[in-house]
Design a protein around this motif. Sequence first.
Motif, short mmCIF file in Angstrom:
data_model
loop_
_atom_site.label_atom_id
_atom_site.label_comp_id
_atom_site.label_asym_id
_atom_site.label_seq_id
_atom_site.Cartn_x
_atom_site.Cartn_y
_atom_site.Cartn_z
N VAL A 6 0.87 -1.17 0.00
CA VAL A 6 0.00 0.00 0.00
C VAL A 6 0.91 1.22 0.00
CG1 VAL A 6 -1.79 1.27 1.22
CG2 VAL A 6 -1.83 -1.24 1.22
N ASN A 9 -3.14 6.51 -0.67
CA ASN A 9 -4.56 6.48 -1.01
C ASN A 9 -4.83 7.27 -2.28
OD1 ASN A 9 -5.38 5.00 1.32
ND2 ASN A 9 -5.15 6.86 2.53
N THR A 10 -5.86 6.84 -2.99
CA THR A 10 -6.27 7.58 -4.19
C THR A 10 -7.03 8.82 -3.74
OG1 THR A 10 -8.37 6.42 -4.36
CG2 THR A 10 -6.47 5.43 -5.49
N GLU A 11 -7.39 9.67 -4.68
CA GLU A 11 -8.15 10.88 -4.35
C GLU A 11 -9.50 10.53 -3.74
OE1 GLU A 11 -8.34 13.64 -7.59
OE2 GLU A 11 -6.16 13.70 -7.80
N SER A 12 -10.04 9.36 -4.08
CA SER A 12 -11.34 8.96 -3.53
C SER A 12 -11.19 8.23 -2.19
CB SER A 12 -12.07 8.06 -4.54
OG SER A 12 -11.31 6.89 -4.79
N GLY A 13 -9.96 8.14 -1.67
CA GLY A 13 -9.75 7.53 -0.37
C GLY A 13 -9.49 6.04 -0.38
N GLU A 14 -9.45 5.44 -1.57
CA GLU A 14 -9.17 4.01 -1.67
C GLU A 14 -7.67 3.77 -1.53
OE1 GLU A 14 -11.47 1.51 -2.15
OE2 GLU A 14 -12.96 3.10 -1.87
N PRO A 15 -7.27 2.66 -0.91
CA PRO A 15 -5.84 2.39 -0.80
C PRO A 15 -5.23 2.08 -2.18
CG PRO A 15 -7.11 0.58 0.14
CD PRO A 15 -8.09 1.65 -0.23
N LEU A 16 -4.08 2.64 -2.43
CA LEU A 16 -3.35 2.38 -3.66
C LEU A 16 -2.47 1.17 -3.41
CD1 LEU A 16 -2.44 3.12 -6.52
CD2 LEU A 16 -0.75 4.64 -5.48
N GLN A 17 -2.91 0.02 -3.86
CA GLN A 17 -2.21 -1.22 -3.65
C GLN A 17 -1.55 -1.68 -4.95
OE1 GLN A 17 -4.26 -4.33 -1.57
NE2 GLN A 17 -5.79 -2.90 -0.79
#
Length: 166
Positions: A6, A9-17
Amino acid sequence: AGPHVVLGNTESGEPLQIPLRELVESHGLLTAGTGGGKTMTTLLIVKRLLETAEQYPAGLAVVDGAKSDLFMGTLYLIQRRLEELSKFGPDAASKFRRRIRIIDFAAPDVVSPFNLLARWPDADADAFAGHVVDLFLDVLPGGDALKLAAAPLKSLVQILSEPEVD
């Protein structure tokens, strides 16, 4: 599939995995200005590699410059991982410890199985010495000024790299 890292986080709050395999089985380059997070990003990847060493036995080498913050951060992560593994029993930590090789070229008292002067079997002495001298001149500060010493240094490397010399 497999372990992921990880990285934020993306701009939408999702983890960038990102799959760990994509990071270690390909080539990459991480650039940014001073304070841009290169070391911290790299340490996230190192941490995940250390955590998944049992399931995903990838190799790892850390080469750091003058600041040595990446090197020190990696040592800290190794220490933490050894502490975590020792909670499961001494065998897990011992097995992990046997896989670690630390080569610190800045340490005056380094003890390591790595030897720059160890000539591989059947290597031509002259070609090997030339290669080693070129490496030294490339990495030493003021390497251009040292080029005058290349010939005697090459002879010295030839002598010291003889298999009979210990």
